[in-house]
Motif scaffolding. Sequence first.
Motif, PDB file in Angstrom:
ATOM      1  N   VAL A  74      55.885  33.455  44.150  1.00 23.88           N
ATOM      2  CA  VAL A  74      55.112  34.251  44.824  1.00 23.88           C
ATOM      3  C   VAL A  74      53.816  34.012  44.126  1.00 23.88           C
ATOM      4  N   VAL A  75      52.875  33.817  44.966  1.00 19.06           N
ATOM      5  CA  VAL A  75      51.241  33.387  44.497  1.00 19.06           C
ATOM      6  C   VAL A  75      50.364  34.646  44.733  1.00 19.06           C
ATOM      7  N   VAL A  76      49.959  34.924  43.517  1.00 13.50           N
ATOM      8  CA  VAL A  76      49.250  36.247  43.772  1.00 13.50           C
ATOM      9  C   VAL A  76      47.558  35.760  43.356  1.00 13.50           C
ATOM     10  N   GLU A  77      46.471  36.202  44.077  1.00  8.22           N
ATOM     11  CA  GLU A  77      45.371  35.835  43.477  1.00  8.22           C
ATOM     12  C   GLU A  77      44.481  37.030  43.488  1.00  8.22           C
ATOM     13  N   GLY A  78      43.327  36.903  42.666  1.00  9.46           N
ATOM     14  CA  GLY A  78      42.325  38.041  42.505  1.00  9.46           C
ATOM     15  C   GLY A  78      41.522  37.892  41.313  1.00  9.46           C
ATOM     16  N   PRO A  79      40.676  38.738  41.193  1.00 10.98           N
ATOM     17  CA  PRO A  79      39.640  38.945  40.020  1.00 10.98           C
ATOM     18  C   PRO A  79      40.312  39.526  38.737  1.00 10.98           C
ATOM     19  N   ALA A  80      39.739  38.966  37.672  1.00 10.84           N
ATOM     20  CA  ALA A  80      40.227  39.679  36.316  1.00 10.84           C
ATOM     21  C   ALA A  80      38.922  40.099  35.832  1.00 10.84           C
ATOM     22  N   HIS A  81      38.697  41.322  35.127  1.00  8.25           N
ATOM     23  CA  HIS A  81      37.733  41.706  34.483  1.00  8.25           C
ATOM     24  C   HIS A  81      38.068  42.210  33.194  1.00  8.25           C
ATOM     25  N   GLY A  82      36.832  41.997  32.287  1.00  8.59           N
ATOM     26  CA  GLY A  82      37.110  42.705  30.949  1.00  8.59           C
ATOM     27  C   GLY A  82      35.993  42.242  30.076  1.00  8.59           C
ATOM     28  N   ASP A  83      36.042  42.322  28.703  1.00  2.00           N
ATOM     29  CA  ASP A  83      35.031  41.994  27.853  1.00  2.00           C
ATOM     30  C   ASP A  83      35.381  40.456  27.293  1.00  2.00           C
ATOM     31  N   PHE A  84      35.120  39.415  28.260  1.00  2.00           N
ATOM     32  CA  PHE A  84      35.165  38.109  28.059  1.00  2.00           C
ATOM     33  C   PHE A  84      34.075  37.452  28.959  1.00  2.00           C
ATOM     34  N   LYS A  85      33.682  36.280  28.521  1.00  2.00           N
ATOM     35  CA  LYS A  85      32.637  35.535  29.013  1.00  2.00           C
ATOM     36  C   LYS A  85      33.096  34.947  30.405  1.00  2.00           C
ATOM     37  N   GLY A  86      32.071  35.337  31.346  1.00  7.13           N
ATOM     38  CA  GLY A  86      32.175  35.161  33.043  1.00  7.13           C
ATOM     39  C   GLY A  86      32.923  36.203  33.501  1.00  7.13           C
ATOM     40  N   SER A  87      33.266  37.267  32.874  1.00  5.73           N
ATOM     41  CA  SER A  87      33.890  38.298  33.645  1.00  5.73           C
ATOM     42  C   SER A  87      33.139  38.827  34.795  1.00  5.73           C
ATOM     43  N   PRO A  88      33.600  38.998  36.187  1.00  3.43           N
ATOM     44  CA  PRO A  88      35.006  38.637  36.176  1.00  3.43           C
ATOM     45  C   PRO A  88      35.335  37.349  36.799  1.00  3.43           C
ATOM     46  N   ILE A  89      36.318  36.997  36.658  1.00  9.03           N
ATOM     47  CA  ILE A  89      36.930  35.566  36.719  1.00  9.03           C
ATOM     48  C   ILE A  89      38.005  35.595  37.984  1.00  9.03           C
ATOM     49  N   ARG A  90      38.198  34.745  39.000  1.00  4.61           N
ATOM     50  CA  ARG A  90      39.194  34.959  39.798  1.00  4.61           C
ATOM     51  C   ARG A  90      40.181  34.043  39.530  1.00  4.61           C
ATOM     52  N   PHE A  91      41.395  34.449  39.395  1.00  6.53           N
ATOM     53  CA  PHE A  91      42.787  33.861  38.883  1.00  6.53           C
ATOM     54  C   PHE A  91      43.695  33.709  39.815  1.00  6.53           C
ATOM     55  N   THR A  92      44.590  32.946  39.571  1.00  8.29           N
ATOM     56  CA  THR A  92      45.525  32.484  40.683  1.00  8.29           C
ATOM     57  C   THR A  92      46.931  32.537  39.587  1.00  8.29           C
ATOM     58  N   TYR A  93      47.946  33.549  39.835  1.00  6.95           N
ATOM     59  CA  TYR A  93      49.208  33.773  39.210  1.00  6.95           C
ATOM     60  C   TYR A  93      50.272  33.265  40.023  1.00  6.95           C
ATOM     61  N   ARG A  94      51.136  32.249  39.575  1.00  4.35           N
ATOM     62  CA  ARG A  94      52.230  31.876  40.112  1.00  4.35           C
ATOM     63  C   ARG A  94      53.501  32.451  39.501  1.00  4.35           C
ATOM     64  N   PHE A  95      54.082  33.147  40.327  1.00  2.00           N
ATOM     65  CA  PHE A  95      55.362  33.844  39.584  1.00  2.00           C
ATOM     66  C   PHE A  95      56.546  33.151  40.021  1.00  2.00           C
ATOM     67  N   ALA A  96      57.677  32.939  39.290  1.00  2.00           N
ATOM     68  CA  ALA A  96      59.014  32.517  39.651  1.00  2.00           C
ATOM     69  C   ALA A  96      59.936  33.967  39.404  1.00  2.00           C
ATOM     70  N   LEU A  97      60.789  34.378  40.123  1.00  2.45           N
ATOM     71  CA  LEU A  97      61.522  35.609  40.108  1.00  2.45           C
ATOM     72  C   LEU A  97      63.111  35.105  39.870  1.00  2.45           C
ATOM     73  N   GLU A  98      63.648  35.853  39.063  1.00  2.00           N
ATOM     74  CA  GLU A  98      65.107  35.586  38.966  1.00  2.00           C
ATOM     75  C   GLU A  98      65.766  37.052  38.983  1.00  2.00           C
ATOM     76  N   GLY A  99      66.433  37.271  40.011  1.00  5.50           N
ATOM     77  CA  GLY A  99      66.787  38.624  40.344  1.00  5.50           C
ATOM     78  C   GLY A  99      65.593  40.036  40.325  1.00  5.50           C
TER      79      GLY A  99
END
Length: 109
Positions: A74-99
């Motif tokens: 499952v590939v999920v994309e979107g921005p992450a924001h917070g107290d870090f340099k460059g915020s917000p940054i767009r990230f891609t998360y790739r999840f493998a699920l088991e059950g």
Amino acid sequence: MTPELPKPIAEFVAANAHLNVDAMLKPFAADAVAHDMGKSHRGHAELRTWFEEEVIAVKAIFTPDTAREEDGRVVVEGPAHGDFKGSPIRFTYRFALEGDAIKSMEITA
């Protein structure tokens, strides 16, 4: 608009929105592994440390805006924001699920 996500991923995203480490860990398998910035974190103890140091410390909140299945993950994309340099940054998360658990998660910017 938040895309429809499988239950364990939705639980992780919701917990991250509240910066709740215990709830963020709950949907991960005991032996789950996360890959981020060239480092791997395996098992709940390592994931907890990583979440505390790299997510909670900078109040990094991921807000998914797209989701799809790709090569059995499952590939999920979107921005992450917070107290870090460059915020917000767009990230891609790739999840493998088991059950009903997250078995692995890979994060790229």
